[in-house]
Design an enzyme around this catalytic site. Structure first.
Site, short mmCIF file in Angstrom:
data_model
loop_
_atom_site.label_atom_id
_atom_site.label_comp_id
_atom_site.label_asym_id
_atom_site.label_seq_id
_atom_site.Cartn_x
_atom_site.Cartn_y
_atom_site.Cartn_z
CG ASP A 12 37.97 -50.13 -41.68
OD1 ASP A 12 37.98 -50.77 -40.61
OD2 ASP A 12 37.79 -48.90 -41.72
CG ASP A 14 32.68 -48.27 -37.86
OD1 ASP A 14 31.45 -48.16 -37.87
OD2 ASP A 14 33.30 -49.05 -37.10
CG ASP A 170 38.20 -45.12 -43.18
OD1 ASP A 170 38.40 -46.21 -42.62
OD2 ASP A 170 37.63 -44.16 -42.63
#
Length: 223
Positions: A12, A14, A170
């Protein structure tokens, strides 16, 4: 696997590969300034990053209705694009992780719900785009995470089966997408999740506290 590392390591963007909170918060603050509003605390924006621009604006301006906030989306995106990498950088230790992946003969890529053009602009500004083997954005395909399509297409473009890759993210939707794709999921505890979001309840194969933990033997292995 190459040296205990999956043939492809997908990230991922950001909150996982790149710490982009400063620039995203600055763009929200520019919108607040345009509205004559008080400063928006960074801790208001942080847990909303994974929900995209609309999510960050909803967190910053909860008193505005959806229609009014929608008119703020393009100004937010314009402010963000204008200074997309002024404060952003790979998380501490992440460049070592990328070096380790490449040194093993494996490849790495990015699967994000961020618009592909913005993702490419950010990754390019950080000097990482030539090293990135595949990049799939939130608007690249007809579906996005938690649907597994982005991960499936990323692996197709790399000529690999999903079981040959690992996905690191995240947010719960990252773990859900990886599971649906039949891919090993690593939950990144260094990211931007809500404080009350139990990362151990996501169903990821492993939870890691820091990018440095990815350097441990087997941390980036496939299933």
């Amino acid at each position: 696997m190459s040296g205990g590392i999956a043939r492809a390591v997908l990230f991922d963007l950001d909150g996982t590969l790149v710490d982009s909170l400063g620039d995203l918060h600055a763009a929200v603050q520019r919108v607040a300034d345009d509205l004559g509003r008080a400063p928006v605390p960074v801790d208001v924006v942080r847990p909303a990053v994974s929900r995209g621009g609309r999510g960050m604006l909803a967190a910053a301006f909860p008193d505005l209705d959806d229609a009014r906030r929608e008119t703020l989306l393009q100004p937010f995106l314009d402010h963000y694009a204008a200074s997309i990498a002024a404060r952003s950088a790979p998380f501490d230790g992440m460049l070592q992780v990328l070096d380790r992946i490449e040194g093993s003969g494996a490849r790495w890529g990015i699967v994000t719900n961020k618009a592909e053009a913005l993702a490419r602009k950010l990754v390019d500004a950080l000097g990482l785009l030539p090293r990135c083997a595949v990049l799939i954005g939130g608007d690249t395909l007809a579906q996005r995470k938690p649907h597994p399509l982005q991960l499936q297409v990323a692996c197709e473009r790399l000529g690999l089966a999903c079981g040959d890759a690992v996905y690191i993210g995240d947010d719960r939707r990252d773990a859900d997408a990886a599971a649906a794709a039949g891919m090993r999921a690593v939950a990144a505890a260094w990211g931007y999740r809500d404080a009350d979001d139990d990362i151990h309840a996501w169903g990821a194969d492993v939870v890691l506290a820091s990018p440095h933990d990815l350097l441990a033997p087997g941390a980036m292995r496939a299933r």
